[in-house]
Design an enzyme around this catalytic site. Structure first.
Site, PDB file in Angstrom:
ATOM      1  N   LYS A 143       0.838  -1.190   0.000  1.00 21.75           N
ATOM      2  CA  LYS A 143       0.000   0.000   0.000  1.00 21.75           C
ATOM      3  C   LYS A 143       0.880   1.250   0.000  1.00 21.75           C
ATOM      4  CE  LYS A 143      -1.489   2.005   3.862  1.00 21.75           C
ATOM      5  NZ  LYS A 143      -0.557   2.656   4.805  1.00 21.75           N
TER       6      LYS A 143
ATOM      7  N   ASP B 101      -2.093  -5.726   2.385  1.00 19.75           N
ATOM      8  CA  ASP B 101      -2.507  -4.881   3.503  1.00 19.75           C
ATOM      9  C   ASP B 101      -2.061  -5.650   4.748  1.00 19.75           C
ATOM     10  OD1 ASP B 101      -3.866  -3.871   5.709  1.00 19.75           O
ATOM     11  OD2 ASP B 101      -5.548  -3.196   4.501  1.00 19.75           O
ATOM     12  N   HIS B 102      -1.021  -5.181   5.416  1.00 19.85           N
ATOM     13  CA  HIS B 102      -0.413  -6.030   6.449  1.00 19.85           C
ATOM     14  C   HIS B 102      -1.374  -6.327   7.608  1.00 19.85           C
ATOM     15  CE1 HIS B 102       0.484  -2.265   8.584  1.00 19.85           C
ATOM     16  NE2 HIS B 102       0.691  -2.985   9.663  1.00 19.85           N
TER      17      HIS B 102
ATOM     18  N   GLU C 219      -2.805   5.530  17.747  1.00 22.60           N
ATOM     19  CA  GLU C 219      -1.345   5.353  17.808  1.00 22.60           C
ATOM     20  C   GLU C 219      -0.723   6.509  18.569  1.00 22.60           C
ATOM     21  OE1 GLU C 219       0.383   3.457  13.925  1.00 22.60           O
ATOM     22  OE2 GLU C 219      -0.886   5.129  13.352  1.00 22.60           O
TER      23      GLU C 219
ATOM     24  N   ASP D  17      -4.225   6.799   4.663  1.00 15.81           N
ATOM     25  CA  ASP D  17      -3.187   5.970   5.275  1.00 15.81           C
ATOM     26  C   ASP D  17      -3.775   4.796   6.062  1.00 15.81           C
ATOM     27  OD1 ASP D  17      -0.439   5.469   5.974  1.00 15.81           O
ATOM     28  OD2 ASP D  17      -0.871   6.228   7.985  1.00 15.81           O
TER      29      ASP D  17
ATOM     30  N   HIS E 200      -6.591  -0.542   6.076  1.00 19.90           N
ATOM     31  CA  HIS E 200      -6.635  -1.350   7.289  1.00 19.90           C
ATOM     32  C   HIS E 200      -8.017  -1.351   7.969  1.00 19.90           C
ATOM     33  CE1 HIS E 200      -2.451  -1.170   6.572  1.00 19.90           C
ATOM     34  NE2 HIS E 200      -2.165  -0.105   7.283  1.00 19.90           N
TER      35      HIS E 200
ATOM     36  N   LYS F 264      -3.013   9.730  14.968  1.00 18.38           N
ATOM     37  CA  LYS F 264      -1.609   9.736  15.391  1.00 18.38           C
ATOM     38  C   LYS F 264      -1.491  10.595  16.639  1.00 18.38           C
ATOM     39  CE  LYS F 264       0.344   7.883  11.599  1.00 18.38           C
ATOM     40  NZ  LYS F 264       0.851   6.506  11.675  1.00 18.38           N
TER      41      LYS F 264
HETATM   42  C1  BG6 Z   1       0.872   1.697   8.064  1.00 20.46           C
HETATM   43  C2  BG6 Z   1       0.672   3.187   8.094  1.00 20.46           C
HETATM   44  O1  BG6 Z   1       0.216   1.138   6.962  1.00 20.46           O
HETATM   45  O2  BG6 Z   1       0.343   1.130   9.252  1.00 20.46           O
HETATM   46  C3  BG6 Z   1       1.315   3.792   9.324  1.00 20.46           C
HETATM   47  O3  BG6 Z   1       1.242   3.764   6.924  1.00 20.46           O
HETATM   48  C4  BG6 Z   1       0.809   3.114  10.568  1.00 20.46           C
HETATM   49  O4  BG6 Z   1       1.051   5.194   9.379  1.00 20.46           O
HETATM   50  C5  BG6 Z   1       0.957   1.598  10.436  1.00 20.46           C
HETATM   51  O5  BG6 Z   1       1.561   3.589  11.676  1.00 20.46           O
HETATM   52  C6  BG6 Z   1       0.297   0.893  11.594  1.00 20.46           C
HETATM   53  O6  BG6 Z   1       0.614  -0.465  11.538  1.00 20.46           O
HETATM   54  P1  BG6 Z   1       0.718  -1.337  12.864  1.00 20.46           P
HETATM   55  O7  BG6 Z   1       0.934  -2.718  12.384  1.00 20.46           O
HETATM   56  O8  BG6 Z   1       1.842  -0.764  13.657  1.00 20.46           O
HETATM   57  O9  BG6 Z   1      -0.607  -1.130  13.550  1.00 20.46           O
END
Ligand code: BG6
Length: 504
Positions: free
Chosen positions: A156, A185-186, A224, A243, A248, A348
């Site tokens: 992404k 999408d992790h 976050e 983002d 997500h 954030k």
């Molecule tokens: C990313 C975003 O895809 O996911 C970041 O670009 C975000 O801004 C991050 O901090 C959050 O991933 P995780 O796995 O730390 O929740």
């Protein structure tokens, strides 16, 4: 004894090999897969980057990354050395044909040496501006023409808006079959996210009440503490909507709201998710303020330290209009969810780091207990903790021990930590293994990505056309702007954050 699906001989061409993603996530994930015996014997990672370093320096850099970021801790020298043999480094420009000729030649040499055709995985761990060029050049060499064994992985952000996502999809479809394209999408690889499917569809208990008759509202919070972490250039073009929400968080919503799939076949699962996105009620421009709230952090305090506001971060415009916080109320127009609000929020520099899904059930239709008994009474609630707490908590009422009939809420909890948390694979381990095995269930299909953009475009356009008049509107370290409280309070609700180990 667990039996694994064996991975066929595999070559990964990793573009962006000296970047942050490779260092922090991809190599630690591949190393852990190797330690767990999940990588094939005939395996090679052709790392391509434009930094001028030799292979030894490259290996050292990756080794440091594993030591720092692997969930299994520091790498054992012998094991690392054995793994590093699979990693070669090539300094090449993504713009030059020579880079692709090199990859093509190496794959052919390996196939000859191993005397077998291989899985060919082209991993684009690069900024989005390179996606089209790299994908096209790979396509032109003919390296990816076998639809069964060649796959391209794209990180992404997939597109910047609906139009650019469609353009990228069209371009990819000229050279690749949809089944070859792995849009990553992790979040979908996270253990607790996958568990949503297990929880919903491997138990009979919740399905009968998983609908508008019993569920009052759903809340998804991804908050976050970190700021934008030197990613000002990227974040100025993105903002929290692009983002986090477009990918997500909408994916989390899909998993909560989807119908049961007939099977766990990749297309079947993804069809059910697209149904959810298509059922999301479209926003009218004039109503956006009633459904969506934006915020931007100003200077503030985080854990006793003063931190900068967004507009003071490097590479951010002093009068930036980018949102670092979003809250949205969605409705789904279908039988299961009609009139049930889905509240989503992310930000954030918030007061805590937590991803949590709250399913708030309706109150009982009639309270039979006398008022004195129900002073502490609360409706049932199911809390799915995605991270950092990992688990599920179900709240119900119980009689308080004693001679009187007094009710109070109690929780039944399932904690991943009660098993062995360090055994929990990282999202990238799951996803890389899926790519090697050719399973695209946890990856985004073209129509999914486009449907997600489509639903957000009115908000994106409206916010870009009408800069906020009150940014920054929350101080770093707070829970986001007041308007986000108002968004949910208007419906008589409040945001719930109830981590696994805290009492509300
Ligand atoms: C990313 C975003 O895809 O996911 C970041 O670009 C975000 O801004 C991050 O901090 C959050 O991933 P995780 O796995 O730390 O929740």
């Amino acid at each position: 004894m667990e039996s694994f699906i064996k991975v066929e001989p595999t070559v990964i061409a990793l573009f962006g090999a000296t970047g942050d993603l490779t260092w922090r996530k991809l190599i630690p994930a591949l190393y852990n897969l190797y330690l767990d015996g999940r990588t094939p014997e005939k395996f090679s990672v052709l790392c391509i980057g434009h930094t001028d370093i030799n292979e030894k320096q490259f290996h050292k850099h990756l080794h440091e990354g594993v030591d720092k970021f692997s969930r299994k801790g520091k790498a054992n020298k012998k094991e690392w050395d054995a793994f590093a043999k699979y990693l070669t480094y090539y300094k090449g420009e993504f713009t030059e044909n020579a880079t692709y000729e090199y990859v093509d030649k190496q794959i052919k040499l390996l196939e000859k040496k191993w005397n077998t055709p291989t899985n060919r995985i082209f991993y684009l761990a690069v900024p989005p501006m390179f996606f089209e060029q790299i994908a096209t050049k790979i396509g032109k060499t003919g390296m990816a023409k076998d639809k069964k064994t060649s796959r391209i992985v794209i990180e992404k952000p997939f597109g910047h808006d609906l139009e650019s996502a469609k353009r990228l999809n069209n371009l990819l479809h000229k050279m690749y079959d949809e089944c070859q394209i792995y849009r990553l999408d992790h979040y979908l690889g996270k253990e607790t996210v996958q568990n949503i499917l297990a929880f919903r569809f491997a138990n009979v208990l919740f399905e009968p009440i998983w609908n508008r008759n019993y569920i009052d509202n759903v809340q998804i919070t991804v908050s976050e503490q970190i700021g934008i972490e030197n990613r000002g250039n990227y974040y100025e073009t993105a903002g929290a909507l692009r983002d986090m929400i477009q990918n997500h968080i909408l994916q989390l919503l899909c998993l909560i709201a989807m119908e049961p799939p007939v099977s766990f076949n990749a297309d079947e699962v993804r069809n059910r998710k697209v149904d959810v996105l298509n059922a999301l009620r479209k926003f009218k421009y004039e109503e956006i303020n009633q459904f969506a709230v934006r915020g931007q952090y100003g200077p503030g305090w985080m854990e006793g330290k003063k931190v900068k506001g967004y507009r003071q971060e490097p590479d951010v415009a002093k009068d930036s209009n980018k949102e670092t916080f979003v809250a949205i109320k969605f409705f789904l127009d279908n039988w299961r969810w009609q009139d049930v609000p889905f509240y989503l929020r992310t930000g954030k520099r918030m007061n805590e780091t937590i991803t949590v899904i709250n399913i708030q059930f309706r109150p009982v239709p009639h309270q039979s207990f006398p008022q004195e008994a129900t002073g502490n009474w609360r409706p049932n609630r199911l809390v799915m903790n995605i991270q950092p707490y990992m688990g599920i908590r179900l709240r119900f009422q119980a009689k308080r021990p004693g001679l009187e009939m007094l009710l109070h809420p109690v929780d039944m909890t399932f904690n991943y930590g009660d098993g062995n948390a360090s055994n929990t694979p990282e999202a990238y381990e799951t996803l890389l293994l899926d790519v090697m095995q050719g399973d695209s269930t946890l990856f985004m299909r073209a129509d999914q990505v486009e449907a997600a953009w489509d639903i957000l475009m009115p908000i994106i356009n409206s916010w870009e056309m009408n800069p906020s008049v009150n940014f920054p509107n929350y101080a770093a370290g707070m829970q986001g702007p007041e308007d986000a409280e108002a968004l949910i309070a208007r419906d008589g609700h409040n945001w719930i954050v109830m981590p696994q180990d805290k009492e509300e």
